[in-house]
Design an enzyme around this catalytic site. Structure first.
Site: not given
Length: 237
Positions: A61, A205
């Site tokens: 992400d 992430h």
């Protein structure tokens, strides 16, 4: 009546008490009621035989950003493909990185245009964020439009707004918690602590050197357990 309309009627019938528990209630009901093309946390893939690898999706992400090339280089060395949920305004600033992600065989999907929580947006604002971000991404090989809400924040309204715009909301079944600390060994250690099953979706992430450093150990652990790492699109088919 369409599947989405049927689901909306069912959700409304539950009553106002659920809205107070917006996030958890939406997840529980969505998994029970909504069809997979509306929202997924994992797939129901099952290993067919000991010789056939089960598949797990790796997802990242919040990119693209200055560390994206290092993520891509590490994944290339490991021979792994993943899904990158990217922020629209970052894509506008780094169009070359969007092309690089796609060029190396990874999947791209939206993560909001401004990274604001979908639950805080009006229906019109959410629709605009979905379309503005999608316009910056290459066409998906499966013809499927995926989106991950920033911070994983969902409501019944946001789930159905995404579905009505043609997006499948993708969350996750395994949270690495790599955003909570900056220790690569702790990130990798999370994958030793729980055995993942076929069809799981893993949350990681971008923008974090410790996540990059943890990737070789993560991939080794999952492959040792007999898993093949893939994109969300591969899982959904």
């Amino acid at each position: 009546m369409s599947l989405i309309s049927s689901a909306l009627c069912a959700l409304r019938a539950v009553g106002p008490g659920l809205e107070a528990k917006r996030r958890q209630g939406a997840k529980v009901l969505a998994e029970a009621i909504l069809p997979p093309r509306v929202a997924v946390w994992r797939t129901r893939e099952r290993r067919q035989s000991p010789a056939k690898a089960s598949r797990i999706a790796l997802t990242f992400d919040d990119g693209p950003n200055s560390l994206t090339p290092e993520y891509l280089a590490t994944l290339a060395q490991l021979g792994v493909r993943a899904t990158f949920f990217v922020v629209g305004e970052h894509c506008e600033r780094h169009p070359a990185l969007v092309k690089q992600i796609a060029g190396q065989g990874h999947e791209l999907a939206g993560h909001g245009y401004t990274h604001r929580r979908f639950t805080e947006l009006s229906q019109g604002e959410l629709s605009d964020e979905l379309e503005r971000t999608q316009a910056l991404l290459p066409r998906d090989a499966y013809g499927r439009r995926l989106v991950r809400p920033p911070h994983g924040a969902v409501s019944l309204r946001s789930l159905l707004t995404c579905a009505q715009k043609g997006f499948t909301t993708v969350l996750w079944s395994f949270n690495s918690d790599d955003w909570r600390h900056d220790d690569a060994s702790r990130v990798a250690g999370a994958f030793n602590a729980r055995a993942l099953e076929a069809g799981e979706i893993v949350l990681l992430h971008e923008g974090q050197t410790w996540t990059i450093k943890a990737l070789p150990a993560i991939v080794a652990e999952l492959e040792k357990a007999g898993h093949e790492l893939c994109t969300v699109g591969d899982l959904l088919g």
